[in-house]
Design a protein around this motif. Structure first.
Motif, PDB file in Angstrom:
ATOM      1  N   LEU A 180     -17.085  13.451 -16.377  1.00 23.69           N
ATOM      2  CA  LEU A 180     -17.572  14.528 -17.249  1.00 23.69           C
ATOM      3  C   LEU A 180     -16.656  14.699 -18.456  1.00 23.69           C
ATOM      4  N   PHE A 181     -16.367  13.574 -19.093  1.00 26.92           N
ATOM      5  CA  PHE A 181     -15.577  13.522 -20.309  1.00 26.92           C
ATOM      6  C   PHE A 181     -14.145  14.009 -20.092  1.00 26.92           C
ATOM      7  N   GLN A 182     -13.720  14.003 -18.833  1.00 30.83           N
ATOM      8  CA  GLN A 182     -12.342  14.372 -18.525  1.00 30.83           C
ATOM      9  C   GLN A 182     -11.660  13.220 -17.790  1.00 30.83           C
ATOM     10  N   THR A 183     -10.401  13.048 -18.079  1.00 34.63           N
ATOM     11  CA  THR A 183      -9.621  12.007 -17.412  1.00 34.63           C
ATOM     12  C   THR A 183      -8.994  12.579 -16.157  1.00 34.63           C
ATOM     13  N   LYS A 184      -9.316  11.970 -15.018  1.00 32.62           N
ATOM     14  CA  LYS A 184      -8.770  12.418 -13.741  1.00 32.62           C
ATOM     15  C   LYS A 184      -8.070  11.260 -13.047  1.00 32.62           C
ATOM     16  N   ASN A 185      -7.240  11.590 -12.087  1.00 34.66           N
ATOM     17  CA  ASN A 185      -6.525  10.589 -11.304  1.00 34.66           C
ATOM     18  C   ASN A 185      -7.140  10.469  -9.912  1.00 34.66           C
ATOM     19  N   LYS A 186      -7.128   9.257  -9.416  1.00 32.27           N
ATOM     20  CA  LYS A 186      -7.620   8.986  -8.060  1.00 32.27           C
ATOM     21  C   LYS A 186      -6.599   8.083  -7.371  1.00 32.27           C
ATOM     22  N   TYR A 187      -6.275   8.409  -6.134  1.00 33.69           N
ATOM     23  CA  TYR A 187      -5.321   7.604  -5.379  1.00 33.69           C
ATOM     24  C   TYR A 187      -6.091   6.617  -4.501  1.00 33.69           C
ATOM     25  N   ILE A 188      -5.805   5.346  -4.722  1.00 36.55           N
ATOM     26  CA  ILE A 188      -6.476   4.287  -3.966  1.00 36.55           C
ATOM     27  C   ILE A 188      -5.424   3.375  -3.341  1.00 36.55           C
ATOM     28  N   TYR A 189      -5.865   2.555  -2.402  1.00 38.55           N
ATOM     29  CA  TYR A 189      -4.950   1.605  -1.776  1.00 38.55           C
ATOM     30  C   TYR A 189      -4.436   0.611  -2.814  1.00 38.55           C
ATOM     31  N   SER A 190      -3.136   0.366  -2.771  1.00 37.22           N
ATOM     32  CA  SER A 190      -2.519  -0.480  -3.789  1.00 37.22           C
ATOM     33  C   SER A 190      -2.674  -1.976  -3.504  1.00 37.22           C
ATOM     34  N   LYS A 191      -2.910  -2.331  -2.241  1.00 34.79           N
ATOM     35  CA  LYS A 191      -2.975  -3.753  -1.890  1.00 34.79           C
ATOM     36  C   LYS A 191      -4.403  -4.272  -1.976  1.00 34.79           C
ATOM     37  N   PRO A 192      -4.595  -5.476  -2.528  1.00 36.60           N
ATOM     38  CA  PRO A 192      -5.926  -6.097  -2.481  1.00 36.60           C
ATOM     39  C   PRO A 192      -6.194  -6.682  -1.103  1.00 36.60           C
ATOM     40  N   CYS A 193      -7.457  -6.948  -0.831  1.00 35.27           N
ATOM     41  CA  CYS A 193      -7.850  -7.384   0.511  1.00 35.27           C
ATOM     42  C   CYS A 193      -7.683  -8.883   0.741  1.00 35.27           C
ATOM     43  N   PHE A 194      -7.883  -9.693  -0.290  1.00 34.48           N
ATOM     44  CA  PHE A 194      -7.924 -11.135  -0.060  1.00 34.48           C
ATOM     45  C   PHE A 194      -6.617 -11.692   0.514  1.00 34.48           C
ATOM     46  N   PRO A 195      -5.417 -11.347  -0.041  1.00 36.47           N
ATOM     47  CA  PRO A 195      -4.188 -11.886   0.557  1.00 36.47           C
ATOM     48  C   PRO A 195      -4.034 -11.526   2.034  1.00 36.47           C
ATOM     49  N   MET A 196      -4.404 -10.294   2.397  1.00 33.71           N
ATOM     50  CA  MET A 196      -4.303  -9.889   3.802  1.00 33.71           C
ATOM     51  C   MET A 196      -5.314 -10.647   4.654  1.00 33.71           C
ATOM     52  N   LEU A 197      -6.525 -10.777   4.120  1.00 34.65           N
ATOM     53  CA  LEU A 197      -7.562 -11.516   4.841  1.00 34.65           C
ATOM     54  C   LEU A 197      -7.161 -12.973   5.010  1.00 34.65           C
ATOM     55  N   MET A 198      -6.567 -13.557   3.971  1.00 32.10           N
ATOM     56  CA  MET A 198      -6.147 -14.955   4.027  1.00 32.10           C
ATOM     57  C   MET A 198      -5.031 -15.157   5.045  1.00 32.10           C
ATOM     58  N   TYR A 199      -4.132 -14.180   5.138  1.00 34.29           N
ATOM     59  CA  TYR A 199      -3.031 -14.277   6.100  1.00 34.29           C
ATOM     60  C   TYR A 199      -3.571 -14.351   7.528  1.00 34.29           C
ATOM     61  N   TYR A 200      -4.477 -13.443   7.872  1.00 35.40           N
ATOM     62  CA  TYR A 200      -5.025 -13.431   9.228  1.00 35.40           C
ATOM     63  C   TYR A 200      -5.895 -14.654   9.495  1.00 35.40           C
ATOM     64  N   PHE A 201      -6.617 -15.100   8.470  1.00 42.10           N
ATOM     65  CA  PHE A 201      -7.462 -16.282   8.651  1.00 42.10           C
ATOM     66  C   PHE A 201      -6.607 -17.516   8.933  1.00 42.10           C
ATOM     67  N   LEU A 202      -5.529 -17.696   8.147  1.00 43.02           N
ATOM     68  CA  LEU A 202      -4.652 -18.858   8.364  1.00 43.02           C
ATOM     69  C   LEU A 202      -3.931 -18.746   9.704  1.00 43.02           C
ATOM     70  N   LEU A 203      -3.599 -17.514  10.108  1.00 41.22           N
ATOM     71  CA  LEU A 203      -2.954 -17.335  11.412  1.00 41.22           C
ATOM     72  C   LEU A 203      -3.884 -17.774  12.536  1.00 41.22           C
TER      73      LEU A 203
END
Length: 265
Positions: A180-203
């Protein structure tokens, strides 16, 4: 019937018990994997169903072969041991046929999967199935986007949003967005999913390759032990050699001792 070495029978029996335990562990891990993943049907689950069916088959066949080997050792049945030997030969060849290409292809897996997942970006314009998959990953792995939160462009879903406790633990980052024409902040997870997914897949892939080569080694060991037992069954029951000493080597008294000196000498 030939007599099989008792020590060899015990070693072979212990081997089959261990082989049966391996089969049971494979079945239990498959059941655990099925429970954790949850089979809900659908076309996207066909590959997973096939993989689970293969694992069930491997576990059951392993138990059956172990039973045949244990029966052959206990009863000294040549037919059962021959069946066990044939299964070990086929099993070792099959495991090597699966394990060697998998080990060779492992270095290229990450690049292939990365290309596959990058084709799904941007996520807000992807199909509903891809969005559902991404939401599930983000909810369970506490990540946002495949490679970055920017994969969602301006439509970041609720599965990316952190709660207060996760913010205090440092798992989140603040981003700015327009509302609504206002700048707001949102807190989201800082880590992307692919590196974590790749780690478990290779494991999982490394564990699978390790299991395949372990089964191949066990098959080669079983093949060796069963071959020795079959060979012993072809030998006569008694291998004892009775050595006789020829008469020319007898210690009979010399002839001159049979002569007696006459009286008066």
């Amino acid at each position: 019937m030939a007599q099989v070495n008792t020590c060899l029978k015990r070693v072979f029996t212990i081997f089959n018990i261990f082989f049966a335990v391996v089969g049971g562990v494979i079945i239990l891990l498959t059941i655990l994997s099925q429970v954790l993943t949850g089979l809900h049907g659908g076309e996207e689950m066909e590959g997973r169903v096939t993989g689970l069916a293969i694992l069930y088959g491997v576990g059951i066949v392993t138990l059956v072969i172990a039973g045949v080997g244990a029966y052959g050792a206990h009863r000294e049945s040549k037919a059962a041991l021959i069946v066990f030997l044939v299964c070990m030969v086929i099993g070792s060849l099959a495991m090597l046929r699966l394990g060697i290409p998998a080990a060779v292809a492992r270095p290229q897996v990450e690049r292939v999967l990365e290309d596959r997942f990058r084709s799904m970006v941007p996520l807000d314009k992807a199909t509903e199935d891809v969005k559902d998959m991404a939401d599930t990953l983000q909810t369970h792995m506490h990540c946002c986007g495949l490679f970055s939160y920017k994969d969602w462009e301006d439509e970041i879903p609720a599965s990316c949003v952190c709660n207060q406790k996760e913010q205090e633990e440092g798992e989140c980052e603040a981003i700015s967005y327009m509302n609504l024409f206002q700048t707001k902040n949102k807190y989201i997870y800082s880590k992307p999913c692919f590196p974590m997914l790749m780690y478990y897949f290779l494991l999982i892939l490394d564990i699978g390759i390790g299991i395949i080569f372990s089964l191949a080694i066990l098959a080669l060991l079983g093949m060796t032990l069963s071959s020795i037992m079959i060979h012993q069954m072809r030998l006569p029951r008694s291998n004892t050699l009775v050595m006789t000493v020829p008469a020319i080597f007898t210690t009979a008294p010399p002839k001159y001792q049979e002569l007696h000196n006459p009286p008066g000498y």
